[in-house]
Design an enzyme around this catalytic site. Structure first.
Site, short mmCIF file in Angstrom:
data_model
loop_
_atom_site.label_atom_id
_atom_site.label_comp_id
_atom_site.label_asym_id
_atom_site.label_seq_id
_atom_site.Cartn_x
_atom_site.Cartn_y
_atom_site.Cartn_z
N LEU A 19 43.47 -20.43 15.87
CA LEU A 19 44.70 -20.95 15.71
C LEU A 19 45.61 -19.96 15.21
CD1 LEU A 19 44.02 -24.03 13.58
CD2 LEU A 19 44.97 -24.02 16.12
N ASN A 90 46.22 -19.17 7.22
CA ASN A 90 45.52 -19.54 8.11
C ASN A 90 43.92 -19.35 8.16
OD1 ASN A 90 44.80 -20.67 11.14
ND2 ASN A 90 44.61 -18.53 11.02
N SER A 141 45.05 -26.73 5.69
CA SER A 141 43.95 -27.25 5.15
C SER A 141 43.15 -27.62 6.19
CB SER A 141 44.40 -28.45 4.01
OG SER A 141 43.11 -29.12 3.58
N TYR A 156 32.93 -26.97 2.12
CA TYR A 156 34.26 -26.53 2.91
C TYR A 156 35.33 -27.72 2.72
CZ TYR A 156 37.16 -26.48 6.90
OH TYR A 156 38.32 -26.12 7.88
N LYS A 160 39.04 -27.20 1.06
CA LYS A 160 40.34 -27.69 1.74
C LYS A 160 40.88 -28.85 0.89
CE LYS A 160 40.15 -25.14 5.34
NZ LYS A 160 41.05 -24.00 5.59
N THR A 191 38.91 -23.97 19.16
CA THR A 191 38.99 -22.47 18.79
C THR A 191 37.43 -22.01 18.51
OG1 THR A 191 38.75 -22.86 16.34
CG2 THR A 191 41.15 -23.05 17.40
N1 LIG Z 1 39.71 -25.53 14.65
C1 LIG Z 1 39.55 -26.73 13.84
O1 LIG Z 1 38.89 -27.54 14.50
C2 LIG Z 1 40.04 -26.87 12.45
C3 LIG Z 1 40.18 -27.90 11.93
C4 LIG Z 1 40.65 -27.96 10.71
C5 LIG Z 1 40.93 -26.96 9.77
N2 LIG Z 1 40.86 -25.70 10.54
C6 LIG Z 1 41.28 -24.38 9.68
O2 LIG Z 1 41.94 -23.55 10.72
C7 LIG Z 1 42.01 -22.25 10.26
C8 LIG Z 1 41.80 -21.43 11.51
O3 LIG Z 1 40.56 -21.58 12.06
P1 LIG Z 1 40.42 -21.60 13.45
O4 LIG Z 1 40.09 -22.98 13.99
O5 LIG Z 1 41.31 -20.59 14.14
O6 LIG Z 1 38.70 -20.88 13.63
P2 LIG Z 1 38.62 -19.26 14.04
O7 LIG Z 1 38.67 -19.27 15.64
O8 LIG Z 1 37.03 -19.38 13.66
O9 LIG Z 1 39.30 -18.41 13.09
C9 LIG Z 1 39.22 -18.18 11.86
C10 LIG Z 1 40.05 -16.99 11.34
O10 LIG Z 1 39.88 -16.99 10.08
C11 LIG Z 1 39.60 -15.61 9.45
N3 LIG Z 1 38.29 -15.64 8.80
C12 LIG Z 1 37.23 -16.16 9.27
N4 LIG Z 1 36.02 -15.95 8.28
C13 LIG Z 1 36.85 -15.25 7.43
C14 LIG Z 1 36.19 -14.54 6.14
N5 LIG Z 1 34.64 -14.74 5.79
N6 LIG Z 1 37.12 -13.79 5.58
C15 LIG Z 1 38.40 -13.74 5.76
N7 LIG Z 1 38.73 -14.08 6.90
C16 LIG Z 1 38.15 -14.98 7.65
C17 LIG Z 1 39.27 -14.88 10.60
O11 LIG Z 1 40.36 -13.76 10.65
P3 LIG Z 1 40.29 -12.37 10.84
O12 LIG Z 1 39.05 -11.97 11.21
O13 LIG Z 1 41.32 -11.98 11.87
O14 LIG Z 1 40.73 -11.77 9.47
C18 LIG Z 1 39.53 -15.76 11.84
O15 LIG Z 1 40.52 -15.17 12.74
C19 LIG Z 1 41.03 -22.21 9.16
O16 LIG Z 1 41.34 -22.24 7.75
C20 LIG Z 1 40.01 -23.48 9.59
O17 LIG Z 1 39.53 -24.05 8.25
C21 LIG Z 1 40.30 -25.46 11.85
#
Ligand SMILES: NC(=O)c1ccc[n+]([C@@H]2O[C@H](COP(=O)([O-])OP(=O)(O)OC[C@H]3O[C@@H](n4cnc5c(N)ncnc54)[C@H](OP(=O)(O)O)[C@@H]3O)[C@@H](O)[C@H]2O)c1
Length: 283
Positions: A19, A90, A141, A156, A160, A191
Site C-alpha cells: 500500500l 502505513n 489500522s 495483530y 490495530k 499486497t
Molecule cells: N494488505 C492488507 O490486506 C491490509 C489490510 C489491513 C491493514 N493493512 C495494513 O496496511 C499497512 C501496509 O501493509 P501492506 O498490505 O502494504 O503490506 P506489505 O506489502 O507487507 O508492506 C508493509 C510495509 O510495512 C513495513 N514493515 C513491514 N514489517 C516491518 C517491520 N518489522 N519494521 C518496520 N517496517 C515494517 C515495510 O516497509 P519498509 O520495509 O519499506 O520499511 C513494508 O513496506 C500495514 O500497516 C498493514 O497492517 C493491510
C-alpha cells in the site's frame, strides 16, 4: 495560509512495497511531493525504478522504531520540503497466533512496529504541524482493528485496535491546531501482506489451536486473490486528504464495510439486550 491540493507535501512510512509503495507512486503521478520512509533505501529505490528519478521524491532510510532515526528522518524532510502536510503511518505487519501461543517477544515486537513506530512518527511531526496550524495524519489500522471476532490474529488485532483508540483521542486533541486525523481500516488488499516474507506466524504453535492453523492457511491461500486494489486504496486516501471535513474512519473495501456493519449491529444488539443491566449500575 491555504495550501493548494497539489502543493501538499506527503510523508509515507513503509514505502518500499504494498500500500505504501502504491500510494507513493500514485502521489508522484499526480504531481505531489512525497517523502518516502523505508528501512532499506536500496529496496525502496529498486521498487521505485524510474519513478524514483523525480525531484518531487525524497527517499529516506529510517527505522520508525528508533526515536533518533525517526527524528533525523523528519528533519531531513523538513530541510528538503520546508513543511509536511499529510502523514501516512502505513508501516506494519501481520502476526498470526493466539495470545497463549505468541511469546512476550513476538507480541512486543508487533506492538513495537505497528504502534510504537506510529507514535514515534506522530511525536516527531506534531511540532511542525502545530506550528503550521494545519496537517492531516492518516493512521493505517485494519478492519481487524475494529472487529477481531474472526480470531487467529489476536495480537495483530490488538495493535490495530490500539491505533484506533489512540487516533480517536488524537483527533480530538489536535483539532484546535487545525490538524485532522483519519483512521484507515482496510479489508483484504492485494499486497505482500499475506506472503511468508511479510506475515509472521507464532513460532511455538500449540496443537490444541489447530482451528487457528486452518484460518492461517486460508489467509495464506488467499494471497494474490484479495479483493482490494491498492491503487484504489491510494486514490481513496488522496481524495479523503482533499476533503474539508474528512472521515475519522475510512474503511476500505466491501469486506471491511460488511464486517464493520456486522460489528456495529452486534454491539447495538447487545446494548439493547442488556440495557437494564448496563444502565442499572449508576448510584
Ligand atoms: N494488505 C492488507 O490486506 C491490509 C489490510 C489491513 C491493514 N493493512 C495494513 O496496511 C499497512 C501496509 O501493509 P501492506 O498490505 O502494504 O503490506 P506489505 O506489502 O507487507 O508492506 C508493509 C510495509 O510495512 C513495513 N514493515 C513491514 N514489517 C516491518 C517491520 N518489522 N519494521 C518496520 N517496517 C515494517 C515495510 O516497509 P519498509 O520495509 O519499506 O520499511 C513494508 O513496506 C500495514 O500497516 C498493514 O497492517 C493491510
Amino acid at each position: 495560509m491555504t495550501i493548494m491540493n497539489k502543493e501538499k507535501i506527503w510523508l509515507v512510512t513503509g514505502a518500499s512495497q504494498g500500500l505504501g509503495l502504491t500510494l507513493v507512486k500514485t502521489l508522484l503521478t499526480r504531481g505531489f511531493r512525497v517523502a518516502a520512509l523505508s528501512r532499506s533505501a536500496d529496496v525502496l529505490q529498486k521498487a521505485m525504478g524510474t519513478d524514483g528519478d523525480n525531484e518531487r521524491f525524497l527517499p529516506v532510510q529510517s527505522r520508525i522504531t528508533d526515536e533518533d532515526s525517526t527524528r533525523a528522518a523528519i528533519e531531513k524532510v523538513i530541510h528538503q520540503f520546508g513543511r509536511i502536510d499529510v502523514v501516512v503511518n502505513n508501516a506494519g505487519y501481520g502476526l498470526g497466533g493466539s495470545v497463549e501461543e505468541l511469546t512476550d517477544r513476538e507480541t512486543r515486537e508487533n506492538f513495537e512496529v505497528n504502534v510504537f513506530g506510529t507514535l514515534n512518527i506522530i511525536r516527531k511531526v506534531m511540532p511542525y504541524l502545530r506550528a503550521q496550524r494545519s496537517g492531516h495524519i492518516f493512521n493505517i489500522s485494519s478492519i481487524a482493528g475494529f472487529t477481531s471476532i474472526n480470531g487467529a490474529f489476536s495480537i495483530y488485532s490488538a495493535t490495530k485496535f490500539a491505533i484506533c483508540g489512540m487516533s480517536e483521542a488524537l483527533a480530538t486533541d489536535v483539532k484546535p491546531f487545525g490538524i485532522k486525523v483519519t483512521i484507515v481500516a482496510p479489508g483484504a488488499f492485494r499486497t505482500n501482506f499475506l506472503t511468508p516474507e511479510s506475515l509472521v506466524l507464532a513460532q511455538n504453535p500449540i496443537g490444541a489451536y489447530e482451528h487457528i492453523r486452518a484460518t492461517h492457511l486460508q489467509f495464506q491461500q488467499w494471497n494474490g486473490q484479495q479483493p482490494g486494489d491498492p491503487e484504489k486504496a491510494a486514490t481513496a486516501m488522496i481524495q479523503m486528504a482533499g476533503e474539508a471535513e474528512p472521515a475519522l474512519y475510512l474503511f476500505l473495501g466491501k469486506d471491511a464495510y460488511r464486517r464493520a456493519t456486522l460489528k456495529n449491529e452486534a454491539v447495538q444488539s447487545e446494548l439493547t439486550k442488556w440495557e437494564a443491566l448496563i444502565t442499572g449500575t449508576d448510584f
